[in-house]
Scaffold this motif. Structure first.
Motif, short mmCIF file in Angstrom:
data_model
loop_
_atom_site.label_atom_id
_atom_site.label_comp_id
_atom_site.label_asym_id
_atom_site.label_seq_id
_atom_site.Cartn_x
_atom_site.Cartn_y
_atom_site.Cartn_z
N HIS A 244 -2.79 7.05 7.20
CA HIS A 244 -3.37 6.93 8.57
C HIS A 244 -4.48 5.87 8.07
CE1 HIS A 244 -2.02 10.50 10.27
NE2 HIS A 244 -2.07 11.11 9.18
N VAL A 245 -4.07 4.62 8.77
CA VAL A 245 -4.74 3.50 8.61
C VAL A 245 -5.72 3.26 9.59
CG1 VAL A 245 -3.08 2.46 7.17
CG2 VAL A 245 -2.82 1.91 9.33
N TYR A 246 -6.70 2.42 9.12
CA TYR A 246 -7.58 1.89 10.28
C TYR A 246 -7.63 0.50 10.68
CZ TYR A 246 -10.01 6.42 9.55
OH TYR A 246 -10.34 7.72 9.32
N HIS A 247 -7.13 -0.32 9.72
CA HIS A 247 -6.98 -1.61 9.78
C HIS A 247 -5.52 -1.95 9.69
CE1 HIS A 247 -11.23 -2.07 10.04
NE2 HIS A 247 -11.45 -1.47 8.87
N PRO A 248 -5.14 -3.22 10.13
CA PRO A 248 -3.44 -3.38 9.99
C PRO A 248 -3.22 -3.77 8.91
CG PRO A 248 -4.61 -4.81 11.96
CD PRO A 248 -5.57 -3.93 11.28
N TRP A 249 -3.98 -4.50 7.93
CA TRP A 249 -3.86 -4.92 6.66
C TRP A 249 -3.41 -4.06 5.56
CZ3 TRP A 249 -8.50 -6.50 8.76
CH2 TRP A 249 -9.69 -5.51 8.15
N GLU A 250 -3.89 -2.73 5.98
CA GLU A 250 -3.78 -1.59 5.03
C GLU A 250 -2.44 -1.27 5.14
OE1 GLU A 250 -7.50 1.12 4.86
OE2 GLU A 250 -7.04 0.93 6.90
N ASN A 251 -1.62 -1.67 6.17
CA ASN A 251 -0.09 -1.24 5.99
C ASN A 251 0.51 -2.33 5.13
OD1 ASN A 251 -0.05 0.67 8.21
ND2 ASN A 251 -0.06 -1.00 9.78
N LEU A 252 0.07 -3.16 4.59
CA LEU A 252 0.77 -4.10 3.68
C LEU A 252 1.18 -3.21 2.55
CD1 LEU A 252 -1.41 -7.00 3.69
CD2 LEU A 252 0.91 -6.93 4.51
N PRO A 253 2.35 -3.44 1.83
CA PRO A 253 2.83 -2.40 0.55
C PRO A 253 1.89 -2.77 -0.48
CG PRO A 253 4.67 -3.71 1.40
CD PRO A 253 3.39 -4.28 2.39
N ALA A 254 1.43 -1.84 -1.27
CA ALA A 254 0.54 -1.95 -2.44
C ALA A 254 -0.84 -2.44 -2.32
CB ALA A 254 1.11 -2.39 -3.48
N PHE A 255 -1.36 -2.28 -0.74
CA PHE A 255 -2.62 -3.03 -0.47
C PHE A 255 -3.56 -2.72 -1.16
CE2 PHE A 255 -6.49 -2.71 1.91
CZ PHE A 255 -6.83 -4.02 1.94
N TYR A 256 -3.91 -1.48 -1.67
CA TYR A 256 -4.89 -1.00 -2.27
C TYR A 256 -4.83 -1.51 -3.98
CZ TYR A 256 -6.43 1.62 1.56
OH TYR A 256 -6.49 1.78 2.93
N ALA A 257 -3.61 -1.48 -4.36
CA ALA A 257 -3.46 -2.05 -5.91
C ALA A 257 -3.86 -3.42 -6.05
CB ALA A 257 -2.22 -1.50 -6.39
N ILE A 258 -3.39 -4.21 -4.88
CA ILE A 258 -3.61 -5.41 -4.99
C ILE A 258 -5.23 -5.91 -4.77
CG2 ILE A 258 -3.17 -7.82 -3.78
CD1 ILE A 258 -0.47 -6.79 -3.13
N PHE A 259 -5.67 -5.17 -3.83
CA PHE A 259 -7.31 -5.40 -3.49
C PHE A 259 -8.14 -5.02 -4.75
CE2 PHE A 259 -11.26 -3.43 -1.91
CZ PHE A 259 -11.73 -4.46 -1.22
N GLY A 260 -7.66 -4.01 -5.27
CA GLY A 260 -8.57 -3.33 -6.59
C GLY A 260 -8.52 -4.40 -7.67
#
Length: 76
Positions: free
Chosen positions: A23-39
């Motif tokens: 469950h995402v709040y922002h559209p960019w959170e739908n990108l695959p591996a977003f949290y890994a790339i962001f971290g």
């Protein structure tokens, strides 16, 4: 051995990102591996900022040395 376990765990978590619905709040959170790339990007930025801060905050090696060690007089 421990590093291999961590690498496998990271790969499993990235693979799970494609399968598990979030469950995402922002559209960019739908990108695959977003949290890994962001971290990873955040960690690199922190290291780069820290290396620049080191140039400003770093003191000489003998910054806290006593003046008596160098033949100077001390006012006590």
């Amino acid at each position: 051995m421990i590093l291999r376990v961590f690498y496998v765990l990271c790969a499993v978590l990235v693979a799970a990102d494609f399968v598990i619905h979030r469950h995402v709040y922002h559209p960019w959170e739908n990108l695959p591996a977003f949290y890994a790339i962001f971290g990873f990007v955040a960690c690199v930025v922190l290291v780069l900022i820290a290396t620049q801060m080191r140039k400003v905050l770093m003191r000489d090696e003998d910054y806290y040395d006593d003046d008596r060690d160098h033949g100077g007089a001390r006012d006590d």
